[in-house]
Write a protein that holds these residues in place. Sequence first.
Motif, mmCIF file in Angstrom:
data_model
loop_
_atom_site.group_PDB
_atom_site.id
_atom_site.type_symbol
_atom_site.label_atom_id
_atom_site.label_comp_id
_atom_site.label_asym_id
_atom_site.label_seq_id
_atom_site.Cartn_x
_atom_site.Cartn_y
_atom_site.Cartn_z
ATOM 1 N N PHE A 76 49.901 27.474 36.077
ATOM 2 C CA PHE A 76 48.680 27.348 35.694
ATOM 3 C C PHE A 76 47.577 28.031 36.810
ATOM 4 C CE2 PHE A 76 50.138 22.970 33.613
ATOM 5 C CZ PHE A 76 50.046 23.866 32.441
ATOM 6 N N LEU A 77 48.099 27.685 38.068
ATOM 7 C CA LEU A 77 47.108 28.463 39.025
ATOM 8 C C LEU A 77 47.168 29.893 39.167
ATOM 9 C CD1 LEU A 77 45.361 28.277 41.612
ATOM 10 C CD2 LEU A 77 47.688 28.110 42.959
ATOM 11 N N SER A 78 48.414 30.561 38.879
ATOM 12 C CA SER A 78 48.389 32.200 38.695
ATOM 13 C C SER A 78 47.677 32.401 37.517
ATOM 14 C CB SER A 78 49.859 32.287 38.541
ATOM 15 O OG SER A 78 50.420 31.871 37.347
ATOM 16 N N ASN A 79 47.565 31.643 36.207
ATOM 17 C CA ASN A 79 46.938 31.924 35.229
ATOM 18 C C ASN A 79 45.545 32.004 35.381
ATOM 19 O OD1 ASN A 79 48.605 32.599 32.339
ATOM 20 N ND2 ASN A 79 49.562 31.301 33.521
ATOM 21 N N LEU A 80 44.823 30.789 36.161
ATOM 22 C CA LEU A 80 43.421 30.866 36.666
ATOM 23 C C LEU A 80 43.056 31.938 37.601
ATOM 24 C CD1 LEU A 80 41.080 28.972 36.905
ATOM 25 C CD2 LEU A 80 42.045 27.829 38.775
ATOM 26 N N SER A 81 44.074 32.342 38.425
ATOM 27 C CA SER A 81 43.787 33.475 39.339
ATOM 28 C C SER A 81 43.412 34.578 38.464
ATOM 29 C CB SER A 81 44.828 33.724 40.198
ATOM 30 O OG SER A 81 44.738 32.537 41.290
ATOM 31 N N PHE A 82 44.416 35.018 37.306
ATOM 32 C CA PHE A 82 44.117 36.081 36.534
ATOM 33 C C PHE A 82 42.942 36.059 35.798
ATOM 34 C CE2 PHE A 82 44.976 38.214 32.468
ATOM 35 C CZ PHE A 82 45.227 39.609 32.810
ATOM 36 N N LEU A 83 42.920 34.802 35.434
ATOM 37 C CA LEU A 83 41.427 34.830 34.547
ATOM 38 C C LEU A 83 40.116 34.993 35.376
ATOM 39 C CD1 LEU A 83 41.554 31.453 32.345
ATOM 40 C CD2 LEU A 83 40.568 33.571 31.825
ATOM 41 N N ASP A 84 40.246 34.519 36.745
ATOM 42 C CA ASP A 84 39.011 34.898 37.604
ATOM 43 C C ASP A 84 38.726 36.318 37.809
ATOM 44 O OD1 ASP A 84 38.107 32.213 38.161
ATOM 45 O OD2 ASP A 84 39.655 31.720 39.629
ATOM 46 N N ILE A 85 40.048 36.984 38.003
ATOM 47 C CA ILE A 85 39.877 38.526 38.369
ATOM 48 C C ILE A 85 39.331 39.177 36.878
ATOM 49 C CG2 ILE A 85 41.535 40.789 38.186
ATOM 50 C CD1 ILE A 85 43.298 39.185 40.111
ATOM 51 N N CYS A 86 39.857 38.682 35.888
ATOM 52 C CA CYS A 86 39.162 39.127 34.639
ATOM 53 C C CYS A 86 37.676 38.793 34.635
ATOM 54 C CB CYS A 86 39.751 38.593 33.294
ATOM 55 S SG CYS A 86 41.601 39.274 33.311
ATOM 56 N N TYR A 87 37.346 37.528 34.725
ATOM 57 C CA TYR A 87 35.788 37.103 34.653
ATOM 58 C C TYR A 87 35.095 37.868 35.521
ATOM 59 C CZ TYR A 87 32.238 33.617 33.991
ATOM 60 O OH TYR A 87 31.155 32.941 33.839
ATOM 61 N N SER A 88 35.361 38.141 37.031
ATOM 62 C CA SER A 88 34.641 38.812 37.808
ATOM 63 C C SER A 88 34.232 40.299 37.572
ATOM 64 C CB SER A 88 34.828 38.425 39.268
ATOM 65 O OG SER A 88 36.321 38.954 39.286
ATOM 66 N N SER A 89 35.521 40.951 36.987
ATOM 67 C CA SER A 89 35.514 42.391 36.575
ATOM 68 C C SER A 89 34.857 42.574 35.227
ATOM 69 C CB SER A 89 36.916 42.964 36.321
ATOM 70 O OG SER A 89 37.895 42.422 37.554
ATOM 71 N N THR A 90 34.320 41.450 34.658
ATOM 72 C CA THR A 90 33.546 41.966 33.542
ATOM 73 C C THR A 90 31.939 42.022 33.677
ATOM 74 O OG1 THR A 90 34.932 40.304 32.189
ATOM 75 C CG2 THR A 90 32.543 40.863 31.351
ATOM 76 N N THR A 91 31.624 41.619 34.814
ATOM 77 C CA THR A 91 30.108 41.775 35.311
ATOM 78 C C THR A 91 29.931 42.443 36.617
ATOM 79 O OG1 THR A 91 30.240 39.495 36.526
ATOM 80 C CG2 THR A 91 29.613 39.444 34.096
ATOM 81 N N ILE A 92 30.579 42.128 37.697
ATOM 82 C CA ILE A 92 30.297 42.724 38.753
ATOM 83 C C ILE A 92 30.409 44.409 39.025
ATOM 84 C CG2 ILE A 92 30.790 42.915 41.425
ATOM 85 C CD1 ILE A 92 32.010 39.914 41.073
ATOM 86 N N PRO A 93 31.400 45.033 38.377
ATOM 87 C CA PRO A 93 31.464 46.635 38.506
ATOM 88 C C PRO A 93 30.152 47.230 37.744
ATOM 89 C CG PRO A 93 33.410 45.891 37.855
ATOM 90 C CD PRO A 93 32.735 44.611 37.922
ATOM 91 N N VAL A 94 29.595 46.723 36.890
ATOM 92 C CA VAL A 94 28.328 47.084 36.246
ATOM 93 C C VAL A 94 27.203 46.889 37.062
ATOM 94 C CG1 VAL A 94 26.637 46.715 34.191
ATOM 95 C CG2 VAL A 94 29.300 46.518 33.716
ATOM 96 N N MET A 95 27.240 45.678 37.726
ATOM 97 C CA MET A 95 26.073 45.357 38.780
ATOM 98 C C MET A 95 26.298 46.428 39.658
ATOM 99 S SD MET A 95 25.656 41.812 41.051
ATOM 100 C CE MET A 95 26.829 41.030 39.839
ATOM 101 N N LEU A 96 27.207 46.459 40.415
ATOM 102 C CA LEU A 96 27.311 47.389 41.742
ATOM 103 C C LEU A 96 26.968 48.945 41.146
ATOM 104 C CD1 LEU A 96 30.913 46.554 43.021
ATOM 105 C CD2 LEU A 96 28.819 45.956 43.927
ATOM 106 N N MET A 97 27.094 49.247 40.157
ATOM 107 C CA MET A 97 26.553 50.571 39.557
ATOM 108 C C MET A 97 25.080 50.927 39.517
ATOM 109 S SD MET A 97 29.504 52.146 37.107
ATOM 110 C CE MET A 97 29.567 50.852 35.822
ATOM 111 N N ASN A 98 24.680 49.407 38.995
ATOM 112 C CA ASN A 98 23.317 49.568 38.667
ATOM 113 C C ASN A 98 22.539 49.458 40.165
ATOM 114 O OD1 ASN A 98 23.053 49.917 35.966
ATOM 115 N ND2 ASN A 98 23.388 47.497 35.507
ATOM 116 N N PHE A 99 23.138 49.079 41.140
ATOM 117 C CA PHE A 99 22.098 48.948 42.452
ATOM 118 C C PHE A 99 21.903 50.521 42.585
ATOM 119 C CE2 PHE A 99 24.488 44.791 43.329
ATOM 120 C CZ PHE A 99 23.435 44.167 43.312
ATOM 121 N N PHE A 100 22.780 51.431 42.377
ATOM 122 C CA PHE A 100 22.365 52.805 42.620
ATOM 123 C C PHE A 100 21.248 53.648 41.588
ATOM 124 C CE2 PHE A 100 26.300 52.045 45.124
ATOM 125 C CZ PHE A 100 25.578 52.482 46.510
ATOM 126 N N ARG A 101 20.785 52.969 40.692
ATOM 127 C CA ARG A 101 20.147 53.588 39.644
ATOM 128 C C ARG A 101 18.630 52.842 39.593
ATOM 129 N NH1 ARG A 101 24.267 52.369 34.611
ATOM 130 N NH2 ARG A 101 25.863 53.893 35.095
#
Length: 337
Positions: A76-101
């Motif tokens: 279950f923990l490994s699946n939780l970690s995979f979920l957390d990777i997907c969850y953060s990758s949904t929002t943070i990359p867009v946010m990082l790109m927008n800091f330069f716009r």
Amino acid sequence: MASFFFHCFVAAVPPEMNNQTDVTEFIFLGFSNHPNLQSLFFLVFLVIYLTTLFGNTLIIMATRVSPALHIPMYYFLSNLSFLDICYSSTTIPVMLMNFFREKKTISYDSCLSQVFFLVTCAGAECVLLAAMAYDRYVAICHPLQYPVLMSVKVCVFLVTGSWLCGLVNSVTHTVLAATLTLCGPNQISHFLCDIPFLLKLSCSDTSLNEFVLHVASATIGLSPCLFTAVSYILIISAILRIPSAQGRSKAFSTCASHLTVVVVFYGTANFNYDRPREGYSLDMDILVSVLFCVMTPMLNPIIYSLRNKEVKCALRKLVGGYVFLGNILSRGQWSSN
């Protein structure tokens, strides 16, 4: 691949259900109050994102490599970690790109795509945390029946069910969001797309969307939370009945990490979604959402690695193995030169 799947999904929505919006993109207002701090924000969130990826990837690798972690709790923990990777990758990359716009935008399709994956991951994590609570309940309250009640088939069923709950919930919300008529303005007072923000921008009837949102909050949000709370009430009562202090300490240590993660997740989620929106500044809204959407996925592997001896031992061996391999390779290169 994920984006391709989503666009195929949106294309499958009947034409009569598609909105007649004039809005083709949205403008994020999050972090716009501090134009001189954009570079600092970028560095901070980049470090947080890389830490999230590194920590959760280590957890996944450790649970795969270490035989001591080949038990349901760490599955279950490994699946939780995979979920957390997907969850953060949904929002943070867009946010990082927008800091330069100067103009922080996201297209209409990308916004719906972000909603789809954000709601999927959040819903799946709610149910998965409840499944992990059930695992701890069976382990402590019914240890003799644990191999039967938590067999491989049961574990796979619980994880698959978590993903299906999140997926069904997300598909429902995304299809309904695609039917909204958005007449403008196209400004979102945040750094991400979410269902409540789209409802605020709609100039069509949102009663069905709001009803489904309340039903989903009760079934995907509140029900797993109550199930987890009841499980831990039974767990704590069982632990208190253990006669020896050493036995109580050992039993509690097996669920302390999960309990901490549950408190952090539901605490920040409750404050993020259930607090009154009036009376809070944009900066406060952003801070609360950062705690829930950005910090929680980073904290989960840290909590498990600090409070769980088996995980610490597996991570130590995993990192030590890579260091040893790196030394051998570097010596080989040195001797060949």
